[in-house]
Design an enzyme around this catalytic site. Structure first.
Site, PDB file in Angstrom:
ATOM      1  N   TYR A  62      -6.567   1.705  -3.366  1.00 31.48           N
ATOM      2  CA  TYR A  62      -5.778   0.952  -2.389  1.00 31.48           C
ATOM      3  C   TYR A  62      -5.839  -0.524  -2.756  1.00 31.48           C
ATOM      4  O   TYR A  62      -6.907  -1.081  -2.986  1.00 31.48           O
ATOM      5  CB  TYR A  62      -6.321   1.153  -0.975  1.00 31.48           C
ATOM      6  CG  TYR A  62      -5.527   0.393   0.064  1.00 31.48           C
ATOM      7  CD1 TYR A  62      -4.229   0.783   0.390  1.00 31.48           C
ATOM      8  CD2 TYR A  62      -6.069  -0.713   0.712  1.00 31.48           C
ATOM      9  CE1 TYR A  62      -3.491   0.093   1.339  1.00 31.48           C
ATOM     10  CE2 TYR A  62      -5.342  -1.411   1.654  1.00 31.48           C
ATOM     11  CZ  TYR A  62      -4.049  -1.007   1.974  1.00 31.48           C
ATOM     12  OH  TYR A  62      -3.325  -1.706   2.907  1.00 31.48           O
TER      13      TYR A  62
ATOM     14  N   ASP B 126      -9.976  -5.011  -8.606  1.00 34.16           N
ATOM     15  CA  ASP B 126      -9.786  -5.334  -7.197  1.00 34.16           C
ATOM     16  C   ASP B 126     -11.160  -5.255  -6.531  1.00 34.16           C
ATOM     17  O   ASP B 126     -11.663  -4.180  -6.239  1.00 34.16           O
ATOM     18  CB  ASP B 126      -8.813  -4.342  -6.571  1.00 34.16           C
ATOM     19  CG  ASP B 126      -8.557  -4.617  -5.091  1.00 34.16           C
ATOM     20  OD1 ASP B 126      -9.333  -5.378  -4.488  1.00 34.16           O
ATOM     21  OD2 ASP B 126      -7.591  -4.060  -4.552  1.00 34.16           O
TER      22      ASP B 126
ATOM     23  N   LYS C 276     -12.197 -10.532   2.102  1.00 30.69           N
ATOM     24  CA  LYS C 276     -13.299 -10.182   2.982  1.00 30.69           C
ATOM     25  C   LYS C 276     -14.457 -11.185   2.914  1.00 30.69           C
ATOM     26  O   LYS C 276     -14.369 -12.278   3.457  1.00 30.69           O
ATOM     27  CB  LYS C 276     -13.756  -8.747   2.701  1.00 30.69           C
ATOM     28  CG  LYS C 276     -12.628  -7.726   2.910  1.00 30.69           C
ATOM     29  CD  LYS C 276     -13.091  -6.305   2.816  1.00 30.69           C
ATOM     30  CE  LYS C 276     -11.935  -5.316   2.843  1.00 30.69           C
ATOM     31  NZ  LYS C 276     -11.227  -5.216   4.118  1.00 30.69           N
TER      32      LYS C 276
END
Length: 445
Positions: free
Chosen positions: A142, A234, A263
């Site tokens: 994702y 990622d 994050k």
């Protein structure tokens, strides 16, 4: 537990917010509980119910819900000086310098506003730098809500995975199974001269936490170098959580060309970042010709929160604490699963954890990974542990969401609401919290 206030709030939300939530993963059955406030390792909902929190905002909250004093002071100071300016500030330079000092792949960083924006920009950067169009991604990986990676299918038969994306967009993306060296080698044999980049999480973090098998990330590095393609990691989830300040790439010893962050790098505030080699990053405007811009990029409050959070981690025992508790929790879960549900698989590393409701397992668990699947070939569970996104999707996902998550919530433990999302231990968690959590797992399983 009483949830009347949350139900009323959800009814109100349904009339003004699509589906009643602002992120699809927050939609839980029969309705989500609404959080009123955080308190250390806990959240308290609108009805006053208190939960041990392992969602941690889906990853950003390394410290839980109480910011360390230096972080809180920096946030308050920058917020009081003015919301934002539309001009550079010193703190964004300081954060970029910190990232460059610690992350192996990073010489320069461009800050943006979300993990999705970071991966969108990284894909555009790879295409602009290489002059190629195709992107290789991992099935079940994702990379945010972007057109280039919301795809499904096999090489040669790829389609958008959601409505709203033209079929033609998917033609430039090639999904392959994670951990399948042969499959990606075949893709490069056929399309190598057209591949701008391989974009992958070093650990699948939105699909049950799947670690790479031995040598797989090295294989990606070798393939991309041989064909003049970029390797993009990622690390929106793993960045500054797995592998400490060096991130997952430091833990695994594989250095990509470009890394995306989110994050934790923003200290709990909205953030994204693209880091990498100077010669690549300088293709971004205004230094180069790949356009990238954003009103809120490098927001001073976010930059201050991120910088002070990472400095605090560098100067204190943060990673020792969260990783020790993470291992203790996974070891305890492994024991619980062995006794009560031996087909299930405990996964995770450092301060990440999950129990995947796999359907099969060996009858003899002697010699299995004691603190979560490590993809060891000599482990009796090796042939049963998830190796890619399809393996996780084949687990008992409905049982997790419909039954198990509800049972844990009623026991005061807040987990991610589906089988796929990672769960996290924070600096605010304690040994007592781990014991409480393990008891709840024993009862719920």
């Amino acid at each position: 537990m009483n949830h009347d206030e949350s139900r009323d709030l959800y009814d109100r939300a349904l009339s003004v917010i699509p589906g009643g939530v602002n992120s699809s993963v927050r939609a839980t059955r029969p309705y989500p509980f609404f959080v009123e406030r955080g308190d250390g390792a806990h959240v308290v909902d609108a009805d006053g119910n208190r939960y041990l929190d392992y969602v941690m905002g889906y990853g950003p909250l390394l410290y839980g819900h109480d910011m360390p004093d230096p972080v809180r002071a920096a946030v308050q100071s920058h917020a009081s000086d003015g919301p934002m300016y539309g001009a550079p500030t010193e703190v964004e330079v300081e954060l970029a310098e910190f990232v460059a000092r610690h992350v192996p792949s990073v010489e320069m960083t461009r800050f943006v506003n979300s993990g999705t924006e970071a991966t969108v920009s990284a894909v555009r950067l790879a295409r602009g730098y290489t002059g190629r169009d195709k992107i290789v991604v991992m099935q079940g990986g994702y990379h945010g809500a972007q057109e280039s990676t919301l795809v499904e299918g096999e090489p040669g038969d790829v389609h958008p995975s959601t409505r709203g994306i033209p079929e033609s967009f998917a033609q430039h993306t090639i999904p392959v199974p994670f951990n399948d060296a042969e499959a990606i080698s075949e893709v490069f044999e056929e399309h190598g001269d057209d591949v701008a980049a391989v974009l992958t999480e070093p650990i699948l973090g939105n699909n049950g936490i799947v670690l790479p098998v031995d040598g797989y990330l090295e294989h990606l590095r070798d393939l991309t170098e041989a064909h003049g393609s970029l390797l993009i990691f990622d690390e929106v989830i793993t960045g500054f959580r797995v592998g400490g300040l060096q991130c997952a790439q430091g833990k695994f010893g594989v250095t990509p060309d470009v890394t995306t962050f989110g994050k934790i790098v923003g200290g709990g505030f909205p953030v994204g970042a693209i880091g990498g080699k100077s010669e690549i990053l300088e293709q971004f405007t205004p230094a180069g010709d790949v356009f990238q811009s954003g009103t809120f990029s490098g927001h001073p409050v976010t930059m201050a929160a991120g910088y002070e959070s990472l400095k605090y981690a560098a100067e204190n025992d943060v990673y020792d604490h969260v990783n020790r508790l993470g291992e203790k929790l996974r070891r305890g879960l492994t024991d619980v699963v062995e006794d009560q549900a031996p087909a299930y698989t405990v996964v995770g590393t450092d301060s990440m954890f999950k129990t995947v409701f796999t359907r099969e397992g060996p009858s003899d668990l002697d010699g299995c990974c004691p603190a979560g699947c490590e993809q060891r070939e000599d482990c009796p569970r090796y042939d049963y542990c998830p190796k890619n996104g399809a393996d996780v999707a084949d687990a008992e996902t409905e049982r997790w969401e419909r039954i198990f998550w509800q049972e844990m919530k009623e026991r005061g433990v807040f987990l991610t609401a589906n089988q796929f999302e990672s769960q996290f231990v924070s600096y605010a968690h304690t040994d007592e919290d781990i014991e409480t959590t393990l008891e709840a797992y024993k009862e719920a399983l």
